[in-house]
Design a protein around this motif. Structure first.
Motif, PDB file in Angstrom:
ATOM      1  N   ALA A  22       0.823  -1.213   0.000  1.00 48.40           N
ATOM      2  CA  ALA A  22       0.000   0.000   0.000  1.00 48.40           C
ATOM      3  C   ALA A  22       0.851   1.256   0.000  1.00 48.40           C
ATOM      4  CB  ALA A  22      -0.925   0.000   1.214  1.00 48.40           C
ATOM      5  N   ALA A  23       2.111   1.147   0.423  1.00 53.49           N
ATOM      6  CA  ALA A  23       3.002   2.306   0.434  1.00 53.49           C
ATOM      7  C   ALA A  23       3.262   2.829  -0.969  1.00 53.49           C
ATOM      8  CB  ALA A  23       4.320   1.948   1.108  1.00 53.49           C
ATOM      9  N   GLY A  72      -5.315   7.527   5.708  1.00 49.30           N
ATOM     10  CA  GLY A  72      -4.858   6.344   5.005  1.00 49.30           C
ATOM     11  C   GLY A  72      -4.994   5.075   5.820  1.00 49.30           C
ATOM     12  N   CYS A  76      -1.455   3.393   4.857  1.00 52.14           N
ATOM     13  CA  CYS A  76      -1.079   3.834   3.519  1.00 52.14           C
ATOM     14  C   CYS A  76      -1.157   5.357   3.434  1.00 52.14           C
ATOM     15  CB  CYS A  76      -1.959   3.190   2.455  1.00 52.14           C
ATOM     16  SG  CYS A  76      -3.688   3.731   2.453  1.00 52.14           S
ATOM     17  N   CYS A  77      -0.773   5.863   2.263  1.00 52.80           N
ATOM     18  CA  CYS A  77      -0.694   7.304   1.998  1.00 52.80           C
ATOM     19  C   CYS A  77       0.460   7.921   2.799  1.00 52.80           C
ATOM     20  CB  CYS A  77      -2.007   8.005   2.300  1.00 52.80           C
ATOM     21  SG  CYS A  77      -3.369   7.428   1.272  1.00 52.80           S
TER      22      CYS A  77
END
Length: 297
Positions: A22-23, A72, A76-77
């Motif tokens: 997800a990174a 996120g 993530c994000c």
């Protein structure tokens, strides 16, 4: 969002390898979300994590500071995905922003994310920024951190910030209470119901402790709060719950429910007109709650 993003978030296994994948969202963000070339970006390294100053061109030199905590889902994000949103808020607020790349899953659990957010606020104070000039803002999971940062600062005898601006906030980790809400499973792209599965990873090292949900804390010493949420998203439940709790605690606050808008719609201000209008509301709140005539020491 419904056909491209929702299936990924809804059906991907919540494993460490998937969370690492997800990174990629943050790495690819500059291809689609670029701040103005006139905006100055300055990276700052803190203890175990980093952040960046975002200084839009054309500011008047006010001492307003936005401490921004990206959303996120705590996995993530990052700075890149949210750089354009933070730049737009800062520019409209006549402020500089400090955006934080707090550690998150699978590298670190929620307790570390919370500690990094609080350390960022303490760092701003140590740099001489007056608390009455600082507004803590965040979206989704970042709004959770915005509330916990202010609450933990107050508990730790630090001065409260001037205000909190929360976009589509997550405030309750007890999914059972939210499970029957109409929009929990029909949210256009955020699978809110998966929080139940994510909670085990988030609370590593906190087993047996009370949930750190902001809505369940003593809220009476919080500064003014602005909450913006879409009418059809699952976290509208959280936004309304937090507004109820703030009312009970006599905390000045404003809840705005935007008709037919999606989760964190201000992030899409480039294509959603209401996104820019919501950013204008956030900026007005920041200007109202800060006292920029107080210069940094």
């Amino acid at each position: 969002m419904k056909y491209a993003v929702r299936p990924i978030f809804r059906y991907s296994p919540l494993t460490p390898s998937m969370l690492r994948l997800a990174a990629v969202l943050d790495l690819g963000a500059p291809l689609l979300m670029r701040p103005s070339r006139e905006t100055e970006i300055e990276r700052v390294w803190l203890d175990g994590f980093h952040g960046e100053w975002i200084r839009p061109a054309g500011g008047t030199g006010s001492h307003r500071v936005i401490l921004y905590l990206h959303g996120g889902g705590f996995f993530c994000c990052g700075l890149r995905t949210h750089r354009t949103l933070v730049e737009r808020i800062a520019k409209r607020s006549d402020a500089t922003a400090f955006s934080v790349a707090y550690r998150q899953l699978p590298r670190a659990p929620l307790s570390t994310s919370m500690a990094d957010a609080l350390a960022s606020y303490r760092w701003l104070l140590d740099q001489g920024h007056a608390p009455e000039n600082i507004v803590i803002s965040g979206d989704s999971a970042g709004a959770f951190l915005a509330f916990t940062t202010a609450l933990n600062a107050i508990k730790g005898d630090l001065p409260a910030p001037a205000g909190i601006a929360a976009l589509s906030p997550l405030v309750d980790l007890d999914h059972e209470a939210r499970s029957t809400y109409a929009h929990t499973r029909t949210d256009i792209y955020i699978p809110v119901h998966r929080l139940k599965s994510l909670k085990r990873l988030l609370l590593a090292g906190m087993e047996g402790d009370p949930l750190p949900s902001p809505c369940d804390q003593a809220l009476q010493d919080l500064p003014p709060v602005l909450i913006i949420v879409g009418s059809c998203e699952g976290l509208r439940w959280d936004a309304e719950l937090m507004a109820e709790r703030l009312t009970e605690a006599d905390v000045p606050h404003r809840l705005q429910i935007w008709e037919n808008q999606i989760h964190v719609f201000p992030a899409f201000a480039g294509v959603i007109p209401e996104g820019q209008e919501a950013i204008n509301e956030v900026a007005a709140f920041i200007r109202e709650t800060t006292t920029p005539e107080h210069a940094a020491a």
